[in-house]
Design a protein around this motif. Structure first.
Motif, short mmCIF file in Angstrom:
data_model
loop_
_atom_site.label_atom_id
_atom_site.label_comp_id
_atom_site.label_asym_id
_atom_site.label_seq_id
_atom_site.Cartn_x
_atom_site.Cartn_y
_atom_site.Cartn_z
N THR A 173 -6.23 8.79 -36.35
CA THR A 173 -5.51 8.31 -37.53
C THR A 173 -6.06 8.91 -38.82
O THR A 173 -5.36 9.59 -39.54
N SER A 174 -7.33 8.71 -39.10
CA SER A 174 -7.90 9.18 -40.36
C SER A 174 -9.41 9.31 -40.21
O SER A 174 -10.04 8.59 -39.47
N ASN A 175 -9.97 10.25 -40.95
CA ASN A 175 -11.42 10.42 -40.94
C ASN A 175 -12.14 9.32 -41.70
O ASN A 175 -13.37 9.23 -41.65
N ASP A 176 -11.39 8.46 -42.40
CA ASP A 176 -12.00 7.37 -43.14
C ASP A 176 -12.06 6.10 -42.33
O ASP A 176 -12.32 5.02 -42.86
N THR A 177 -11.82 6.16 -41.02
CA THR A 177 -11.97 5.01 -40.14
C THR A 177 -12.87 5.37 -38.97
O THR A 177 -13.04 6.54 -38.65
N ALA A 178 -13.44 4.35 -38.35
CA ALA A 178 -14.31 4.55 -37.19
C ALA A 178 -14.10 3.39 -36.22
O ALA A 178 -13.66 2.31 -36.62
N PHE A 179 -14.39 3.64 -34.96
CA PHE A 179 -14.27 2.56 -33.98
C PHE A 179 -15.56 2.43 -33.19
O PHE A 179 -16.36 3.37 -33.08
N CYS A 180 -15.77 1.23 -32.63
CA CYS A 180 -16.94 0.91 -31.82
C CYS A 180 -16.46 0.26 -30.53
O CYS A 180 -15.56 -0.59 -30.56
N ASP A 211 -12.36 -5.64 -17.40
CA ASP A 211 -12.21 -4.46 -16.56
C ASP A 211 -11.99 -4.87 -15.11
O ASP A 211 -11.79 -6.05 -14.79
N GLU A 212 -12.02 -3.89 -14.20
CA GLU A 212 -11.73 -4.16 -12.79
C GLU A 212 -12.80 -5.03 -12.13
O GLU A 212 -12.56 -5.62 -11.07
N LYS A 213 -13.99 -5.16 -12.73
CA LYS A 213 -15.05 -6.00 -12.18
C LYS A 213 -15.10 -7.38 -12.85
O LYS A 213 -16.06 -8.12 -12.68
N SER A 214 -14.06 -7.69 -13.63
CA SER A 214 -13.98 -8.96 -14.37
C SER A 214 -15.04 -9.08 -15.45
O SER A 214 -15.36 -10.18 -15.91
N LEU A 215 -15.60 -7.95 -15.87
CA LEU A 215 -16.53 -7.93 -17.00
C LEU A 215 -15.75 -7.63 -18.27
O LEU A 215 -14.70 -6.99 -18.24
N TYR A 216 -16.30 -8.08 -19.40
CA TYR A 216 -15.60 -7.96 -20.67
C TYR A 216 -15.92 -6.63 -21.38
O TYR A 216 -17.05 -6.16 -21.38
N CYS A 217 -14.88 -6.08 -22.00
CA CYS A 217 -15.01 -4.93 -22.90
C CYS A 217 -14.49 -5.35 -24.27
O CYS A 217 -13.58 -6.19 -24.37
N ILE A 218 -15.06 -4.77 -25.32
CA ILE A 218 -14.62 -5.07 -26.68
C ILE A 218 -14.47 -3.78 -27.46
O ILE A 218 -15.26 -2.85 -27.30
N PHE A 219 -13.40 -3.72 -28.30
CA PHE A 219 -13.06 -2.52 -29.06
C PHE A 219 -12.69 -2.95 -30.47
O PHE A 219 -11.95 -3.93 -30.66
N SER A 220 -13.24 -2.25 -31.48
CA SER A 220 -13.01 -2.65 -32.87
C SER A 220 -12.89 -1.41 -33.76
O SER A 220 -13.57 -0.40 -33.54
N ILE A 221 -12.01 -1.48 -34.79
CA ILE A 221 -11.80 -0.39 -35.75
C ILE A 221 -12.01 -0.92 -37.16
O ILE A 221 -11.57 -2.03 -37.49
N ILE A 222 -12.67 -0.12 -38.00
CA ILE A 222 -12.86 -0.48 -39.41
C ILE A 222 -12.51 0.71 -40.31
O ILE A 222 -12.52 1.86 -39.87
N SER A 223 -12.22 0.41 -41.56
CA SER A 223 -12.18 1.42 -42.61
C SER A 223 -13.60 1.59 -43.14
O SER A 223 -14.29 0.59 -43.40
N LEU A 224 -14.04 2.83 -43.26
CA LEU A 224 -15.44 3.08 -43.61
C LEU A 224 -15.76 2.51 -44.99
O LEU A 224 -15.03 2.73 -45.95
N PRO A 225 -16.85 1.77 -45.11
CA PRO A 225 -17.26 1.23 -46.41
C PRO A 225 -17.88 2.31 -47.29
O PRO A 225 -18.01 3.47 -46.88
N ASP A 226 -18.31 1.91 -48.49
CA ASP A 226 -18.88 2.87 -49.44
C ASP A 226 -20.36 3.15 -49.19
O ASP A 226 -20.96 3.92 -49.92
#
Length: 364
Positions: A173-180, A211-226
């Motif tokens: 999307t943009s270089n001003d965002t990041a995901f974890c 996931d397939e082993k019933s373990l949890y995954c988490i995904f998050s996106i932010i706009s980069l701060p200053d």
């Protein structure tokens, strides 16, 4: 005399009623025990089933679920059932002095054991080997004797620490965002973004899935701060956590250099200038090719040079270009041209010097 007999009879009836109420157990939580020749032994069989509220176990480890009788008593002849959350099939069944695996839940096959070392004291925990994510939940321990029964519950929470969170630029999307992103967590995790000063950064999007082993995954996106650094921390409800920090800007670099609108303001004018430059260079190269391809005896751009009469030009054309020299220039008669003061026989003497010509002057 009659009044005295009546009073004595009333007292006797009242005492009999109180004894019956006490023996029947009214006003208590115990199950009523009938009076009889074995009343004393029956009272000893009344019990309460007890356990801890919850147990935490790491994924893949062995765990003990406590269950005991209060007060202590021999439970060898009692029926002990462990189940969750349905009554049948069982997690584990102990009946008639032995374990019964005939109606056990398939997921617990060959993984459960009722520990009987202290069963004569009313202590009989359930051992579950190699716990899985599906083993989490509420368990019931039901104990039943010939004339009494009781039940308790215990919560099993299987935990797992997931992978190290990874911070990456969101190039889609943009270089001003990041995901974890991080996977392999139990129970369900949460994710926290913080900047260099420790201030929380609110994500623009977050998703939790299994996931397939019933373990949890988490995904998050932010706009980069200053700030110059960001930190992504993932943690679960039992205070297990992992984090990853990453530098997103060089220290002291002006924030406006990475601002999206600033880049657009610089980018579009530069792109327009580049396109115009390429167009101009293309046009000039095309014109140069046309000039190189033109024949020598044709006018250049329709112009007849002063002092020369190439094919396609007349002597009158010279009038538009100032005074015409009356003598050959530098004593040279160019082949194919007849300037004023030269004859056709002068052609071919190109490159030769004449004494007359060397002494002549060009009238302007």
């Amino acid at each position: 005399m009659e009044r005295s007999d009546f009073a004595v009879g009333s007292v006797v009836v009242a005492l009999i009623f109180l004894v019956w109420v006490s023996a029947a157990g009214f006003g208590s939580d115990s199950v009523p025990v009938p009076l009889g020749p074995y009343t004393h032994s029956h009272l000893l069989t009344q019990f309460k089933v007890s356990s801890t509220i919850s147990v935490v176990a790491a994924l893949g480890s062995d765990v003990l679920l406590p269950c005991r009788l209060i007060p202590e008593m021999n439970a060898e002849k009692m029926e002990i059932r462990w189940f969750k959350p349905r009554y049948r099939p069982y997690v584990h069944l102990y009946i008639n002095g032995k374990d019964d695996y005939s109606i056990q839940m398939p997921q617990f096959a060959n993984r459960t054991e009722l520990l009987k070392e202290n069963i004569t004291r009313g202590i009989f925990p359930l051992k579950i080997r190699n716990v899985t994510a599906q083993d989490s939940g509420e368990y019931y321990c039901l104990v039943e004797s010939s004339d009494h029964h009781g039940r308790t519950t215990v919560q099993l929470q299987v935990t797992a620490v997931g992978s190290l969170p990874v911070i990456s630029p969101n190039t889609y999307t943009s270089n001003d965002t990041a995901f974890c992103e991080s996977c392999g967590w139990l129970p369900e995790p949460s994710l926290i973004w913080t900047d260099t000063q420790g201030n929380r950064v609110i994500p623009s999007k977050e998703k939790v899935y299994r996931d397939e082993k019933s373990l949890y995954c988490i995904f998050s996106i932010i706009s980069l701060p200053d700030s110059s650094n960001i930190t992504c921390t993932v943690l679960n409800s039992v205070n297990q956590s992992k984090y990853h920090s990453k530098q997103i800007r060089e220290t002291g670099l002006p924030v406006t250099c990475r601002d999206q609108y600033s880049r657009y303001i610089v980018f579009w004018p530069c792109l327009a200038a580049l396109i115009v430059s390429f167009g101009y260079i293309y046009h000039q190269s095309k014109e140069l090719k046309r000039l190189l391809a033109a024949p020598d005896n044709s006018p250049v751009n329709g112009i007849c040079a002063a002092g020369y009469t190439p094919n396609g030009c007349t002597p009158s054309d010279h009038g538009t270009h100032g005074n015409v020299p009356s003598a050959p220039v530098n004593g040279i008669c160019a082949a194919g041209y007849v300037p004023i003061g030269s004859t056709s026989s002068d052609h071919g003497t190109q490159g030769k010097k004449s004494a007359d010509h060397s002494q002549s002057t060009v009238q302007v």
